[in-house]
Design an enzyme around this catalytic site. Structure first.
Site, short mmCIF file in Angstrom:
data_model
loop_
_atom_site.label_atom_id
_atom_site.label_comp_id
_atom_site.label_asym_id
_atom_site.label_seq_id
_atom_site.Cartn_x
_atom_site.Cartn_y
_atom_site.Cartn_z
N LYS A 85 40.28 -149.31 24.06
CA LYS A 85 39.60 -150.44 23.01
C LYS A 85 38.87 -151.11 24.01
CE LYS A 85 40.73 -152.88 19.48
NZ LYS A 85 41.76 -153.67 18.42
N ASP A 114 49.29 -158.72 13.73
CA ASP A 114 48.62 -157.58 13.37
C ASP A 114 49.62 -156.67 12.80
OD1 ASP A 114 46.63 -156.59 12.37
OD2 ASP A 114 45.50 -156.21 14.01
#
Length: 387
Positions: A102, A195
């Protein structure tokens, strides 16, 4: 989306996130795990033999990767976008290990970037079959690279786009994995996820289900706080009105995610009887919504795509939570998601109560992930239904 024409009906002003844990008096992640030997950690988790073997194999591979830098990785292609960054499939040149990297671009001071990498190092402490493995993180110019275990089935939001909606039996297995993953983060690492959503639930062809992208770095959370440009929110109602984050907020997000997996669309606004009738190809009078919820008095657009972001957030706070129709889903899963989606945090299920729920226990002892593994393998090369 709004270009200044939409007003913020909620007056959103989320409280700071970095110090919420330290104010609670809980130990930090590093304090919680630094003195506990790995063998003892794994034993405490009560893993099955296959889980222990796969986790041990990952740790052995990881042992051969002492450090990471840009020139050590070869990018193979893009896997997707998520939470402020792009995720690429990469190969570690020296070992041939496939990773998911990422890449988060942040225009911040070098000292802040280094502090974020330091905070991310806590991920090395995460050793659970329900948490995606972490190889390491590094900074290159203004980019922070977070290198993780590659999950070949990708994320559940991508799977959903390929298959439409998931069978209840698979959602049951996903529920067990997510609850155990959240419990591990809370009890062993002393953090909340912050999240929870389908795009942060990863699957692979071994039938494993793992959480990723959790809030281990308070500084990274704050640095990305103004970067929200999404069209969906899994945030709990109390967070949108300014309350501090608690595990109850994660449970709301979890419940919303389960409904999405079961019906095949983001469930805000809550589907009406008419929409469910179309979805299941039956007459509208055959749809009975659970929990005696009648058609809501709150009437937003029926299509989530047509809602402006603040209309959607306003609905989460003031509209009814989504509910599943009887006959098409079992009472067990209907009750399970309903307990997760209570508007008041004090009435919402806890992780402990979810593990005792009949829907959870129905799937909790399924060590053999063979059927789910076959399902995931079958989705890998499928095109998206709505590209």
């Amino acid at each position: 989306m709004s270009s200044g024409k939409r007003r913020n009906p909620l007056g959103l002003s989320l409280p700071p996130t970095v110090n919420e844990q330290s104010e609670s008096g809980e130990a930090t992640a590093e304090e919680a795990t630094a003195t506990v030997p790995l063998e003892e950690q794994l034993k405490k988790l009560g893993l099955t033999e296959p889980q222990t073997q796969r986790l041990s194999e990952f740790l052995q591979v990881k042992e051969g990767i002492k450090e990471l830098s840009e020139d050590m990785l070869q990018t193979e292609g893009e896997l997707g976008h998520g939470n402020g960054g792009v995720v690429n499939k990469c190969v570690h040149r020296k070992t041939g290990v496939i990773m998911a990297r990422k890449l988060v671009h942040l225009e911040i001071k070098p000292s802040v970037r280094q502090q974020i990498v330091k905070e991310l190092a806590v991920l090395h402490k995460c050793n659970s079959p329900f948490i995606v493995g972490f190889y390491g993180a590094f900074v290159d110019n203004n980019d922070i690279s977070i290198c993780m275990e590659y999950m070949d089935g990708l994320s559940l939001d991508i799977v959903l786009k390929k298959v439409g909606r998931l069978p209840e039996k698979f959602v049951g297995r996903i529920s067990v994995a997510v609850v155990r993953g959240l419990t591990y983060l809370k009890d062993e690492i002393k953090i909340l996820h912050r999240d929870v959503k389908p795009s942060n639930m990863l699957v692979n062809s071994n039938g494993e289900i793992k959480l990723c992208d959790f809030g281990v770095s308070g500084m990274l959370i704050d640095s990305m706080a103004n970067s929200f440009v999404g069209t969906r929110s899994y945030m709990a109602p109390e967070r949108l009105t300014g309350s501090h984050y608690t595990i109850s907020s994660d449970i709301w997000s979890f419940g919303l995610s389960l409904v999405e997996l079961l019906i095949g669309r983001y469930p805000v606004p809550a589907p009406s009887q008419a929409e469910y009738a179309t979805m299941f190809n039956v007459a509208e009078n055959e749809i009975e919504l659970a929990d005696s919820l009648e058609e809501p008095n709150y009437h937003p657009p029926s299509n989530p795509a047509s809602m402006a972001i603040f209309e959607m957030l306003d609905y989460i706070v003031n509209g009814p939570p989504p509910t599943l129709p009887k006959r098409f889903f079992t009472d067990e899963v209907i009750g399970f998601v309903s307990k997760c989606l209570r508007k008041l945090p004090s009435e919402r299920a806890t992780l402990k109560s979810l593990t005792a729920d009949v829907f959870f226990t129905q799937y909790a002892d399924h060590d053999d992930q063979g059927e789910f593994a076959v399902f995931v393998k079958g989705t890998i090369n499928l095109p998206k239904l709505n590209p």
